[in-house]
Every structure is written in structure tokens, then in C-alpha cells.
Design a protein around this motif. Structure first.
Motif, PDB file in Angstrom:
ATOM      1  N   ASN A 176     -46.844  23.655 -11.906  1.00 18.81           N
ATOM      2  CA  ASN A 176     -46.391  23.589 -13.278  1.00 18.81           C
ATOM      3  C   ASN A 176     -46.974  24.806 -13.994  1.00 18.81           C
ATOM      4  O   ASN A 176     -47.869  25.442 -13.459  1.00 18.81           O
ATOM      5  CB  ASN A 176     -46.908  22.284 -13.903  1.00 18.81           C
ATOM      6  CG  ASN A 176     -46.378  22.032 -15.278  1.00 18.81           C
ATOM      7  OD1 ASN A 176     -46.566  22.827 -16.189  1.00 18.81           O
ATOM      8  ND2 ASN A 176     -45.713  20.901 -15.451  1.00 18.81           N
ATOM      9  N   LYS A 177     -46.513  25.133 -15.190  1.00 17.88           N
ATOM     10  CA  LYS A 177     -47.053  26.291 -15.899  1.00 17.88           C
ATOM     11  C   LYS A 177     -48.549  26.176 -16.159  1.00 17.88           C
ATOM     12  O   LYS A 177     -49.251  27.166 -16.173  1.00 17.88           O
ATOM     13  CB  LYS A 177     -46.345  26.468 -17.244  1.00 17.88           C
ATOM     14  CG  LYS A 177     -44.943  26.978 -17.146  1.00 17.88           C
ATOM     15  CD  LYS A 177     -44.401  27.181 -18.547  1.00 17.88           C
ATOM     16  CE  LYS A 177     -42.927  27.482 -18.505  1.00 17.88           C
ATOM     17  NZ  LYS A 177     -42.367  27.596 -19.854  1.00 17.88           N
ATOM     18  N   ASN A 197     -46.970  32.086 -13.979  1.00 16.45           N
ATOM     19  CA  ASN A 197     -45.577  32.437 -13.730  1.00 16.45           C
ATOM     20  C   ASN A 197     -45.159  31.751 -12.423  1.00 16.45           C
ATOM     21  O   ASN A 197     -45.456  32.240 -11.337  1.00 16.45           O
ATOM     22  CB  ASN A 197     -45.429  33.951 -13.633  1.00 16.45           C
ATOM     23  CG  ASN A 197     -43.999  34.390 -13.539  1.00 16.45           C
ATOM     24  OD1 ASN A 197     -43.111  33.615 -13.198  1.00 16.45           O
ATOM     25  ND2 ASN A 197     -43.766  35.658 -13.826  1.00 16.45           N
ATOM     26  N   ILE A 198     -44.481  30.642 -12.525  1.00 14.57           N
ATOM     27  CA  ILE A 198     -44.114  29.832 -11.364  1.00 14.57           C
ATOM     28  C   ILE A 198     -43.202  30.586 -10.407  1.00 14.57           C
ATOM     29  O   ILE A 198     -43.345  30.485  -9.185  1.00 14.57           O
ATOM     30  CB  ILE A 198     -43.433  28.521 -11.823  1.00 14.57           C
ATOM     31  CG1 ILE A 198     -44.405  27.696 -12.656  1.00 14.57           C
ATOM     32  CG2 ILE A 198     -42.944  27.710 -10.637  1.00 14.57           C
ATOM     33  CD1 ILE A 198     -43.775  26.523 -13.335  1.00 14.57           C
ATOM     34  N   SER A 199     -42.286  31.366 -10.929  1.00 12.93           N
ATOM     35  CA  SER A 199     -41.300  32.036 -10.073  1.00 12.93           C
ATOM     36  C   SER A 199     -41.915  33.101  -9.168  1.00 12.93           C
ATOM     37  O   SER A 199     -41.350  33.432  -8.133  1.00 12.93           O
ATOM     38  CB  SER A 199     -40.186  32.649 -10.918  1.00 12.93           C
ATOM     39  OG  SER A 199     -40.715  33.631 -11.779  1.00 12.93           O
ATOM     40  N   GLU A 200     -43.076  33.635  -9.513  1.00  9.06           N
ATOM     41  CA  GLU A 200     -43.704  34.665  -8.693  1.00  9.06           C
ATOM     42  C   GLU A 200     -44.898  34.155  -7.890  1.00  9.06           C
ATOM     43  O   GLU A 200     -45.588  34.938  -7.238  1.00  9.06           O
ATOM     44  CB  GLU A 200     -44.135  35.838  -9.576  1.00  9.06           C
ATOM     45  CG  GLU A 200     -42.959  36.577 -10.192  1.00  9.06           C
ATOM     46  CD  GLU A 200     -43.384  37.772 -11.015  1.00  9.06           C
ATOM     47  OE1 GLU A 200     -44.540  38.240 -10.863  1.00  9.06           O
ATOM     48  OE2 GLU A 200     -42.566  38.259 -11.810  1.00  9.06           O
ATOM     49  N   GLN A 259     -47.103  32.531  -4.914  1.00  5.75           N
ATOM     50  CA  GLN A 259     -46.994  32.589  -3.458  1.00  5.75           C
ATOM     51  C   GLN A 259     -48.117  31.784  -2.813  1.00  5.75           C
ATOM     52  O   GLN A 259     -49.213  31.693  -3.367  1.00  5.75           O
ATOM     53  CB  GLN A 259     -47.082  34.036  -2.971  1.00  5.75           C
ATOM     54  CG  GLN A 259     -45.950  34.903  -3.424  1.00  5.75           C
ATOM     55  CD  GLN A 259     -46.065  36.318  -2.875  1.00  5.75           C
ATOM     56  OE1 GLN A 259     -47.007  36.654  -2.165  1.00  5.75           O
ATOM     57  NE2 GLN A 259     -45.095  37.149  -3.195  1.00  5.75           N
ATOM     58  N   LEU A 288     -48.596  34.117 -16.727  1.00  6.32           N
ATOM     59  CA  LEU A 288     -47.389  34.333 -17.517  1.00  6.32           C
ATOM     60  C   LEU A 288     -47.765  35.213 -18.705  1.00  6.32           C
ATOM     61  O   LEU A 288     -48.694  34.911 -19.437  1.00  6.32           O
ATOM     62  CB  LEU A 288     -46.841  32.991 -18.000  1.00  6.32           C
ATOM     63  CG  LEU A 288     -45.456  32.979 -18.594  1.00  6.32           C
ATOM     64  CD1 LEU A 288     -44.429  33.415 -17.547  1.00  6.32           C
ATOM     65  CD2 LEU A 288     -45.119  31.584 -19.090  1.00  6.32           C
TER      66      LEU A 288
END
Length: 150
Positions: A75-76, A117-120, A122, A137
Motif C-alpha cells: 500500500n502507499k 511509489n507502488i508501481s516502481e 521491486q 512517492l
């Protein structure tokens, strides 16, 4: 006239609780795991958390756990890692003299002071160590803009 008599052990316990409370309020604000902490019946996973200017780097110790048995909920503002470690095979005639291996469900939730930043994000598993790279973020307040004078 009444006197207030304090037993040494009661006084020391009260003092110790007050010191712990002050320290907890001072140091737990960076990674406040007690906020919204879920009750878990599982085992705790040991973690190392490092904060850098642009990211969080987390190492999680998961020896003997396969990557398909690890679940990461992101989550953020927090991350929950769940894992399951099962005994390899069951033998009907086995007899333990001593066992220090822990089997069962593991769970750990970590809260972040700055959104990630969830989309990046790893995750990598190598030799029983799960490594997570979680970029922060960027907020609109952190961006700079150069103004041209007219």
C-alpha cells in the motif's frame, strides 16, 4: 498524618514503565508499527529497514521459504509480508530429540512515514533473504520550479 510508603520494586517498575513510554514516543515515530497493527497469530519475520533520500530498502529473513510461499501486500503507506513454512515430509516413525526449526505462518507489517511509489517497487529473493526496493512517492511540494523574471 499519613505517610505514602512505596515499595522499591513497585517504584522501580513504575519508573521503568514511564521511561519505556517516553522512549517509545520518541523513537517509534519514524516507523510506527504500533499504529493500525494487525493482530497476527503467526510468527514474526525479522527485517532490516534502511531509509535513503529517494527510497526504502528492506531486507527480510525468510530462510527455507520458497518464493511461491511469500505474499507481499503493498500500500502507499504500509507493507505486509506473509509467508508459510511447512515441514518437507511427514514420517510416521520420526522421533525428535530436539527441534529448533519453526514451521507455520509468518507475518510482518511495516508502516512508512512517507508514501511509497507502488508501481516502481521491486522484490528479489536470494539465499533466504528477501530484498525489497521501495521508491518514495515524490510529492508536489518537493518538486522545484525555476521561475523566469520578466
Amino acid at each position: 498524618m499519613k505517610y505514602l510508603i512505596r515499595k522499591p520494586d513497585t517504584f522501580i517498575n513504575t519508573l521503568n514503565e514511564e521511561i519505556n513510554s517516553i522512549l517509545r514516543r520518541s523513537f517509534d515515530s519514524v516507523f510506527p508499527e504500533y499504529v493500525l497493527e494487525k493482530e497476527t497469530k503467526g510468527l514474526t519475520i525479522p527485517v532490516d529497514i534502511k531509509e535513503f533520500d529517494n527510497e526504502y530498502r528492506i531486507r527480510v529473513e525468510v530462510p527455507g521459504i520458497k518464493k511461491e510461499d511469500i505474499d507481499i501486500e503493498l500500500n502507499k503507506s504500509y507493507m505486509t509480508i506473509s509467508a508459510k513454512k511447512q515441514e518437507e515430509k511427514e514420517e510416521k516413525t520420526k522421533k525428535y530429540h530436539k527441534t529448533e526449526f519453526a514451521y507455520g505462518d509468518y507475518c510482518r507489517t511495516v508502516y512508512f512515514p512517507q508514501e511509497i511509489n507502488i508501481s516502481e517497487a521491486q522484490a528479489h529473493l536470494d539465499n533466504g533473504i528477501l530484498r525489497l526496493d521501495l521508491p518514495k512517492l515524490k510529492s508536489a511540494n518537493e518538486e522545484t520550479k525555476k521561475l523566469e523574471v520578466r
